[in-house]
Scaffold this motif. Structure first.
Motif, short mmCIF file in Angstrom:
data_model
loop_
_atom_site.label_atom_id
_atom_site.label_comp_id
_atom_site.label_asym_id
_atom_site.label_seq_id
_atom_site.Cartn_x
_atom_site.Cartn_y
_atom_site.Cartn_z
N GLN A 39 -9.38 -36.03 24.57
CA GLN A 39 -8.59 -36.21 23.35
C GLN A 39 -8.55 -37.69 22.96
N PHE A 43 -10.15 -39.24 19.58
CA PHE A 43 -9.38 -40.00 18.60
C PHE A 43 -9.99 -41.38 18.37
N VAL A 108 -0.44 -26.52 21.57
CA VAL A 108 -0.85 -27.92 21.77
C VAL A 108 -1.93 -28.35 20.79
N GLN A 109 -3.02 -27.55 20.69
CA GLN A 109 -4.12 -27.94 19.82
C GLN A 109 -3.72 -28.01 18.35
N TRP A 111 -0.87 -28.80 17.16
CA TRP A 111 -0.08 -30.03 17.04
C TRP A 111 -0.99 -31.24 17.03
N ILE A 112 -2.01 -31.25 17.89
CA ILE A 112 -2.95 -32.37 17.93
C ILE A 112 -3.74 -32.45 16.63
N LEU A 115 -1.51 -33.86 13.93
CA LEU A 115 -1.32 -35.29 14.13
C LEU A 115 -2.57 -36.06 13.68
N THR A 116 -3.74 -35.53 14.04
CA THR A 116 -4.99 -36.17 13.65
C THR A 116 -5.14 -36.21 12.14
#
Length: 297
Positions: A39, A43, A108-109, A111-112, A115-116
């Motif tokens: 991750q 990023f 989780v994914q 949310w990631i 955020l991205t």
């Protein structure tokens, strides 16, 4: 009960979700480390592509990201193939792997990804040809989710209108007097230098009821009664404070500010940066030469 983990299963699980293959191999801490590492690597490298100055550098960064992903997959397979006399651990059981997979996949994914999208990068595909040849139908773009500040004339922006994302070029800034004559764009009394713009059909004389909004922004309001805007000839208009006027590069084939009106500052949601994939929608052929091209200006 003794059991040996299968390398191909670990590899497949890692493809589906980085870290899951290591968990299947009984290496919980390694699984967490692999997930977090990929991750962070993702990023970082994707962000660097947004500030990279050349197409080759962008391609190199993406190759590094793919190499990191492949390394995680291969490492999971290697760990799983090791001979061991240890009994299968609880974390290797399907009833543990399944809820972990569902939890990461549905909680989780997302949310990631959210955020991205809000802070790092956003992916787009715009099927229309209004920005040709800068952006072609079948181009897939990455954009920065931060609108340019300050906005400069000639800059491409992503903006929200009619419930969807759009990309056009800013041609009018607050306070500008703008007009068009036979598709020739004029700003503050001067013919604009626009090497990216073109108009190749005979639609310049077309009019539309959606052009009526322009009457309220004419430089000379006394002309409002007899004003008739066409697709290729309109104005002069004065751009109000806190707003911009945008046009597509294909001036004869673009649903832009001529129809929508001015674009408010708070409607700007990002700036396109580069093309990460391109496929001709008619032939299905991948346009390799376009991958990595910058489109920010």
């Amino acid at each position: 009960m003794m059991s040996r983990s299968h390398g191909w299963v670990a590899a497949l699980l890692s493809v589906l979700m980085p870290g899951l293959g290591h968990l299947y191999a009984g290496r919980a801490l390694r699984a967490i480390a692999a997930f977090i590492l990929l991750q962070v690597l993702g990023f970082g490298l994707v962000y660097l592509t947004l500030v990279a100055s050349t197409a080759p550098l962008r391609v190199v960064l993406i190759v590094l990201l793919l190499a990191g992903f492949l390394a995680v997959v291969l490492d999971a397979a290697r760990v799983a193939r090791r001979d061991t006399s240890e009994p299968r651990r609880r974390v290797q059981r399907w009833y543990v792997l399944l809820p972990v997979c569902l939890g990461v996949g549905f909680i989780v994914q997302p949310w990631i990804f959210g955020l991205t999208k809000r802070h790092i990068v956003e992916a787009h595909r715009f099927p229309g040809g209004s920005m040709a040849p800068t952006i072609l139908p079948g181009d897939y773009l990455l954009s920065s989710p931060r609108a340019p500040n300050p906005v400069t004339r000639g800059e491409l922006v992503v903006y929200q209108a009619s419930g969807q994302r759009n990309i056009h070029r800013v041609v009018g800034l607050p306070g500008d007097t703008i007009s068009m004559r036979d598709f020739q764009f004029i700003v503050n009394g001067t013919l604009a230098h626009e090497p990216y713009a073109h108009a190749e059909d005979g639609s310049g004389s077309l009019t539309d009821p959606q052009f009526e909004w322009q009457r309220g922004h004419l430089r000379d309001r006394t002309d409002a009664a007899g004003y008739q805007a066409t697709y290729g000839t309109w104005g002069p208009l004065v751009v109000p404070d806190g707003a911009y006027f945008v046009l597509g590069d294909d001036r004869a084939n673009s649903f832009d500010s001529r129809y929508r009106g001015f674009i408010a500052t708070d409607a700007l949601v990002g700036r396109p940066v580069w093309i990460y994939f391109s496929r001709d929608p008619d032939t299905g052929i991948i346009r390799w030469s376009r991958i990595g091209l910058g489109v920010g200006a």
